[in-house]
Design a protein around this motif. Structure first.
Motif, short mmCIF file in Angstrom:
data_model
loop_
_atom_site.label_atom_id
_atom_site.label_comp_id
_atom_site.label_asym_id
_atom_site.label_seq_id
_atom_site.Cartn_x
_atom_site.Cartn_y
_atom_site.Cartn_z
N UNK A 189 0.67 -1.24 0.09
CA UNK A 189 0.03 0.05 0.11
C UNK A 189 1.05 1.16 0.03
N UNK A 190 1.88 1.35 0.91
CA UNK A 190 2.84 2.40 0.81
C UNK A 190 3.49 2.61 -0.58
N UNK A 191 3.74 1.52 -1.53
CA UNK A 191 4.37 1.82 -2.67
C UNK A 191 3.34 2.35 -3.53
N UNK A 192 2.05 2.02 -3.53
CA UNK A 192 0.93 2.30 -4.37
C UNK A 192 0.82 4.01 -4.04
N UNK A 193 0.74 4.30 -2.71
CA UNK A 193 0.70 5.67 -2.34
C UNK A 193 1.75 6.44 -2.89
N UNK A 194 3.13 5.97 -2.87
CA UNK A 194 4.17 6.79 -3.54
C UNK A 194 4.17 6.92 -4.81
N UNK A 195 3.49 6.08 -5.55
CA UNK A 195 3.42 6.32 -7.02
C UNK A 195 2.52 7.26 -7.01
N UNK A 196 1.12 7.13 -6.38
CA UNK A 196 0.32 8.15 -6.48
C UNK A 196 0.77 9.65 -6.29
N UNK A 197 1.51 9.69 -5.18
CA UNK A 197 2.22 11.07 -4.90
C UNK A 197 3.05 11.58 -6.01
N UNK A 198 3.77 10.55 -6.69
CA UNK A 198 4.52 11.22 -7.75
C UNK A 198 3.80 11.54 -9.06
N UNK A 199 2.70 10.86 -9.13
CA UNK A 199 2.01 11.21 -10.43
C UNK A 199 1.18 12.66 -9.97
N UNK A 244 -7.99 12.26 -23.17
CA UNK A 244 -7.97 13.82 -22.87
C UNK A 244 -6.81 13.91 -22.09
N UNK A 245 -6.39 13.30 -21.20
CA UNK A 245 -5.24 13.42 -20.21
C UNK A 245 -4.06 13.23 -20.91
N UNK A 246 -4.21 12.08 -21.91
CA UNK A 246 -2.96 11.87 -22.63
C UNK A 246 -2.71 12.85 -23.90
N UNK A 247 -3.75 13.71 -24.19
CA UNK A 247 -3.57 14.75 -25.10
C UNK A 247 -2.97 16.13 -24.35
N UNK A 248 -3.40 16.03 -22.84
CA UNK A 248 -3.09 17.18 -22.09
C UNK A 248 -1.48 16.97 -21.99
N UNK A 249 -0.95 15.93 -21.86
CA UNK A 249 0.58 15.75 -21.76
C UNK A 249 1.28 16.04 -23.06
N UNK A 250 0.42 15.87 -24.18
CA UNK A 250 0.93 16.16 -25.41
C UNK A 250 1.28 17.89 -25.55
N UNK A 289 8.57 16.09 -23.37
CA UNK A 289 8.68 14.43 -23.66
C UNK A 289 9.00 13.55 -22.25
N UNK A 290 9.78 14.49 -21.58
CA UNK A 290 10.31 13.53 -20.34
C UNK A 290 9.38 13.43 -19.23
N UNK A 291 8.32 14.34 -19.12
CA UNK A 291 7.61 14.03 -18.15
C UNK A 291 6.34 13.02 -18.66
N UNK A 292 5.96 13.09 -19.95
CA UNK A 292 5.25 12.33 -20.74
C UNK A 292 5.86 10.64 -20.60
N UNK A 293 6.96 10.67 -20.80
CA UNK A 293 7.48 9.36 -20.62
C UNK A 293 7.29 8.46 -19.20
N UNK A 294 7.56 9.70 -18.11
CA UNK A 294 7.51 9.10 -16.72
C UNK A 294 6.11 8.89 -16.38
N UNK A 295 5.09 9.82 -17.08
CA UNK A 295 4.00 9.50 -16.65
C UNK A 295 3.14 8.12 -17.40
N UNK A 296 3.57 7.85 -18.51
CA UNK A 296 3.26 6.29 -18.90
C UNK A 296 3.58 5.54 -17.96
#
Length: 211
Positions: free
Chosen positions: A73-83, A129-135, A140-147
């Motif tokens: 659960x802590x790992x999932x929360x950490x991923x959420x926070x990064x996101x 729509x979220x993907x288009x927002x990233x474009x 590109x760096x943030x897009x790659x990390x977000x994917x």
């Protein structure tokens, strides 16, 4: 020359889709020879695909093959926070950097999402729509990390995400962010995105706690 278009039929793409789509849930053992038979390919491209998925944090190497990664659960929360941090940066950048073409694409996707005939279509279009927002953010760096983060969280998507109340909330939250991006108001888009992602995080945490 533009970037190569990913082959959705490749072992990597097929395995990634199976993992993020729930066909191979966390803890599933993926044996290269067995997977190769299922996909109709040799073990070598399967091993290469699994190594790539390991780099993305979706599987871990074990003696007999690879396990779909099980996260605490802590790992999932950490991923959420990064996101949350990255997606809010995306919203700010999109509002301040979007081109007319970006804006037209965002408006088209949003309009289709809010008039979708069913929950699955609406959710898919909101994700598009979220993907288009990233474009539109032109980073590109943030897009790659977000994917990569999206894939890691997709394994733990809750059924609650398709609930009518959540879809109504998504539409309301996306509308606010969308209007801020159209208006070119980066700070408003950022703040609204943080609130949107925090609510999504809380749904995922509640679902995990109830299991």
């Amino acid at each position: 020359m533009g970037a190569a278009v990913p082959d959705d039929r490749s072992p990597y793409a097929q395995l990634r889709a199976r993992i993020t789509g729930g066909a191979h849930p966390p803890g599933s053992l993926l044996v290269p020879a067995t997977v190769g038979v299922e996909l109709g390919v040799s073990r070598t491209p399967v091993r290469e695909a699994l190594q790539r998925l390991e780099f993305e944090g979706l599987v871990t190497k074990v003696t007999r093959g690879y396990l779909v990664r099980v996260r605490t659960e802590d790992e999932v929360i950490a991923i959420c926070e990064a996101r949350i941090a990255l997606e809010s940066a995306v919203a700010f950048a999109a509002a301040t950097r979007r081109s007319d073409f970006d804006l037209a694409r965002l408006i088209g996707l949003f309009d289709r999402a809010v008039t979708a005939p069913d929950a699955d279509t609406a959710l898919r279009l909101h994700n598009d729509w979220h993907a288009a927002l990233r474009v539109a953010a032109h980073n590109p760096t943030i897009t790659e990390l977000m994917e990569r983060l999206d894939a890691q969280l997709a394994v733990y998507d809750a059924d609650e995400s398709r609930a009518p109340a959540n879809l109504t909330a998504i539409e309301h939250e996306h509308r606010g962010i969308h209007e801020a991006v159209v208006d070119g108001d980066g700070e408003r888009a950022r703040v609204l995105m943080v609130a949107h992602q925090e609510r999504t995080r809380d749904i995922r945490i509640a679902a995990m706690a109830a299991r």
